[in-house]
Design a protein around this motif. Structure first.
Motif, PDB file in Angstrom:
ATOM      1  N   GLY A  60     -30.384   3.709 -38.349  1.00 31.82           N
ATOM      2  CA  GLY A  60     -31.202   4.672 -37.633  1.00 31.82           C
ATOM      3  C   GLY A  60     -31.394   4.319 -36.173  1.00 31.82           C
ATOM      4  N   PRO A  61     -32.104   5.168 -35.436  1.00 29.97           N
ATOM      5  CA  PRO A  61     -32.266   4.981 -33.995  1.00 29.97           C
ATOM      6  C   PRO A  61     -33.072   3.747 -33.617  1.00 29.97           C
ATOM      7  N   SER A  62     -33.970   3.268 -34.485  1.00 28.53           N
ATOM      8  CA  SER A  62     -34.718   2.050 -34.151  1.00 28.53           C
ATOM      9  C   SER A  62     -33.783   0.849 -34.140  1.00 28.53           C
ATOM     10  N   ASP A  63     -32.812   0.819 -35.057  1.00 25.03           N
ATOM     11  CA  ASP A  63     -31.814  -0.253 -35.057  1.00 25.03           C
ATOM     12  C   ASP A  63     -30.954  -0.172 -33.799  1.00 25.03           C
ATOM     13  N   LEU A  64     -30.585   1.050 -33.428  1.00 29.28           N
ATOM     14  CA  LEU A  64     -29.794   1.251 -32.212  1.00 29.28           C
ATOM     15  C   LEU A  64     -30.540   0.707 -31.002  1.00 29.28           C
ATOM     16  N   ALA A  65     -31.855   0.998 -30.929  1.00 27.12           N
ATOM     17  CA  ALA A  65     -32.664   0.522 -29.806  1.00 27.12           C
ATOM     18  C   ALA A  65     -32.715  -0.996 -29.777  1.00 27.12           C
ATOM     19  N   ALA A  66     -32.866  -1.617 -30.952  1.00 23.14           N
ATOM     20  CA  ALA A  66     -32.973  -3.073 -31.023  1.00 23.14           C
ATOM     21  C   ALA A  66     -31.674  -3.749 -30.589  1.00 23.14           C
ATOM     22  N   VAL A  67     -30.550  -3.256 -31.080  1.00 23.64           N
ATOM     23  CA  VAL A  67     -29.251  -3.849 -30.722  1.00 23.64           C
ATOM     24  C   VAL A  67     -29.007  -3.706 -29.222  1.00 23.64           C
ATOM     25  N   GLY A  68     -29.261  -2.521 -28.692  1.00 26.48           N
ATOM     26  CA  GLY A  68     -29.047  -2.292 -27.271  1.00 26.48           C
ATOM     27  C   GLY A  68     -29.942  -3.148 -26.398  1.00 26.48           C
ATOM     28  N   THR A  69     -31.189  -3.321 -26.810  1.00 24.14           N
ATOM     29  CA  THR A  69     -32.129  -4.119 -26.037  1.00 24.14           C
ATOM     30  C   THR A  69     -31.728  -5.584 -26.022  1.00 24.14           C
ATOM     31  N   LEU A  70     -31.347  -6.123 -27.187  1.00 28.58           N
ATOM     32  CA  LEU A  70     -30.953  -7.532 -27.230  1.00 28.58           C
ATOM     33  C   LEU A  70     -29.682  -7.774 -26.422  1.00 28.58           C
ATOM     34  N   ALA A  71     -28.743  -6.848 -26.505  1.00 26.18           N
ATOM     35  CA  ALA A  71     -27.515  -6.988 -25.722  1.00 26.18           C
ATOM     36  C   ALA A  71     -27.836  -7.004 -24.229  1.00 26.18           C
ATOM     37  N   ALA A  72     -28.688  -6.080 -23.781  1.00 18.96           N
ATOM     38  CA  ALA A  72     -29.043  -6.008 -22.364  1.00 18.96           C
ATOM     39  C   ALA A  72     -29.772  -7.268 -21.921  1.00 18.96           C
ATOM     40  N   ARG A  73     -30.634  -7.791 -22.776  1.00 21.53           N
ATOM     41  CA  ARG A  73     -31.352  -9.024 -22.437  1.00 21.53           C
ATOM     42  C   ARG A  73     -30.391 -10.193 -22.229  1.00 21.53           C
ATOM     43  N   GLY A  74     -29.302 -10.170 -22.957  1.00 17.86           N
ATOM     44  CA  GLY A  74     -28.307 -11.230 -22.825  1.00 17.86           C
ATOM     45  C   GLY A  74     -27.279 -10.954 -21.741  1.00 17.86           C
ATOM     46  N   GLY A  75     -27.509  -9.900 -20.946  1.00 15.96           N
ATOM     47  CA  GLY A  75     -26.591  -9.573 -19.869  1.00 15.96           C
ATOM     48  C   GLY A  75     -25.314  -8.895 -20.326  1.00 15.96           C
ATOM     49  N   ARG A  76     -25.332  -8.367 -21.560  1.00 15.96           N
ATOM     50  CA  ARG A  76     -24.143  -7.708 -22.089  1.00 15.96           C
ATOM     51  C   ARG A  76     -24.137  -6.229 -21.702  1.00 15.96           C
ATOM     52  N   ASP A  77     -22.975  -5.730 -21.367  1.00 10.58           N
ATOM     53  CA  ASP A  77     -22.759  -4.301 -21.126  1.00 10.58           C
ATOM     54  C   ASP A  77     -21.858  -3.801 -22.246  1.00 10.58           C
ATOM     55  N   LEU A  78     -22.475  -3.383 -23.362  1.00  5.28           N
ATOM     56  CA  LEU A  78     -21.685  -3.010 -24.533  1.00  5.28           C
ATOM     57  C   LEU A  78     -20.739  -1.857 -24.219  1.00  5.28           C
ATOM     58  N   ALA A  79     -21.216  -0.869 -23.476  1.00  3.15           N
ATOM     59  CA  ALA A  79     -20.350   0.267 -23.139  1.00  3.15           C
ATOM     60  C   ALA A  79     -19.142  -0.215 -22.343  1.00  3.15           C
ATOM     61  N   GLY A  80     -19.387  -1.114 -21.397  1.00  2.00           N
ATOM     62  CA  GLY A  80     -18.296  -1.651 -20.597  1.00  2.00           C
ATOM     63  C   GLY A  80     -17.316  -2.465 -21.420  1.00  2.00           C
ATOM     64  N   GLU A  81     -17.793  -3.002 -22.551  1.00  2.00           N
ATOM     65  CA  GLU A  81     -16.941  -3.769 -23.454  1.00  2.00           C
ATOM     66  C   GLU A  81     -16.227  -2.879 -24.473  1.00  2.00           C
ATOM     67  N   GLY A  82     -16.468  -1.568 -24.380  1.00  2.00           N
ATOM     68  CA  GLY A  82     -15.843  -0.651 -25.329  1.00  2.00           C
ATOM     69  C   GLY A  82     -16.535  -0.609 -26.666  1.00  2.00           C
ATOM     70  N   VAL A  83     -17.819  -0.936 -26.674  1.00  2.00           N
ATOM     71  CA  VAL A  83     -18.601  -0.972 -27.910  1.00  2.00           C
ATOM     72  C   VAL A  83     -19.627   0.149 -27.891  1.00  2.00           C
ATOM     73  N   CYS A  84     -19.683   0.934 -28.959  1.00  2.00           N
ATOM     74  CA  CYS A  84     -20.683   1.988 -29.084  1.00  2.00           C
ATOM     75  C   CYS A  84     -21.487   1.777 -30.359  1.00  2.00           C
ATOM     76  N   VAL A  85     -22.807   1.709 -30.224  1.00  2.00           N
ATOM     77  CA  VAL A  85     -23.688   1.599 -31.381  1.00  2.00           C
ATOM     78  C   VAL A  85     -24.007   3.015 -31.851  1.00  2.00           C
ATOM     79  N   VAL A  86     -23.752   3.272 -33.132  1.00  2.00           N
ATOM     80  CA  VAL A  86     -23.871   4.627 -33.682  1.00  2.00           C
ATOM     81  C   VAL A  86     -24.909   4.648 -34.794  1.00  2.00           C
TER      82      VAL A  86
END
Length: 205
Positions: free
Chosen positions: A40-66
């Protein structure tokens, strides 16, 4: 400019019975290589937030959380995004009691279960356990939700239960609250406090 949100919308429309062409075109345009399937969307928010905190750009890495809108949709999404469909690498989070849905759905799609990490109850429970009840209650207070939380725990249906379980239920009682706290709980984590499934998923990606 097309972005990952447009791709998510196209995938959701496809999963609901619409055409797959727009999702395929956006995947190619955006360079999507990996789809992270979450319930669900809460999981999406959590994954995106942790990635951003670690300096990760998932979109730039070709990763999409669905967000799939429920574990029972995993077969559908794995089929569309995995080997039979767009051919993306799949990863994700799974609740312990829903492993059967994931195993069967991934098998039907000819996809590997490697890269799927299991939460004991769900991701909210993992985050609450990592932060501790007092830490989560402090976030609830800071967010101005303390009166609502105190009213919730006084209700007969919620008295006598473990505080961790009560907090999980509280977060699901109002539209948008789980998404907001999915972000807030991750933001509050200290280095090394990350729940193992979330840490494992980010490392895998």
């Amino acid at each position: 400019m097309a972005d990952m949100e447009a791709f998510r919308d196209a995938v959701a429309h496809w999963a609901a019975g619409g055409p797959g062409g727009p999702a395929g075109e956006l995947a190619e345009h955006l360079g999507v290589r990996t789809a992270v399937l979450v319930e669900g969307p809460s999981d999406l928010a959590a994954v995106g937030t942790l990635a951003a905190r670690g300096g990760r750009d998932l979109a730039g890495e070709g990763v999409c959380v669905v967000s799939m809108g429920g574990a029972m949709n995993v077969a559908r999404y794995a089929g569309l995004l995995g080997p039979p469909g767009l051919g993306l690498r799949l990863a994700g989070l799974c609740d312990e009691n829903e492993q059967g849905f994931y195993r069967r759905g991934l098998e039907r799609a000819g996809a590997s279960a490697e890269g799927f990490f299991v939460c004991v109850a769900d991701l909210e429970e993992e985050l609450i356990r990592a932060l501790g009840v007092p830490g989560v209650e402090e976030i609830v207070r800071t967010e101005g939700d303390l009166p609502a939380w105190q009213t919730f725990v006084r209700q007969p249906a919620h008295q006598g239960g473990a505080a961790e379980r009560q907090l999980r239920r509280f977060m699901g009682t109002k539209a948008g609250r789980k998404i907001r706290y999915g972000h807030l709980l991750v933001e509050a984590l200290e280095a090394g406090q990350e729940p193992a499934p979330l840490r494992g998923l980010l490392a895998h990606l």
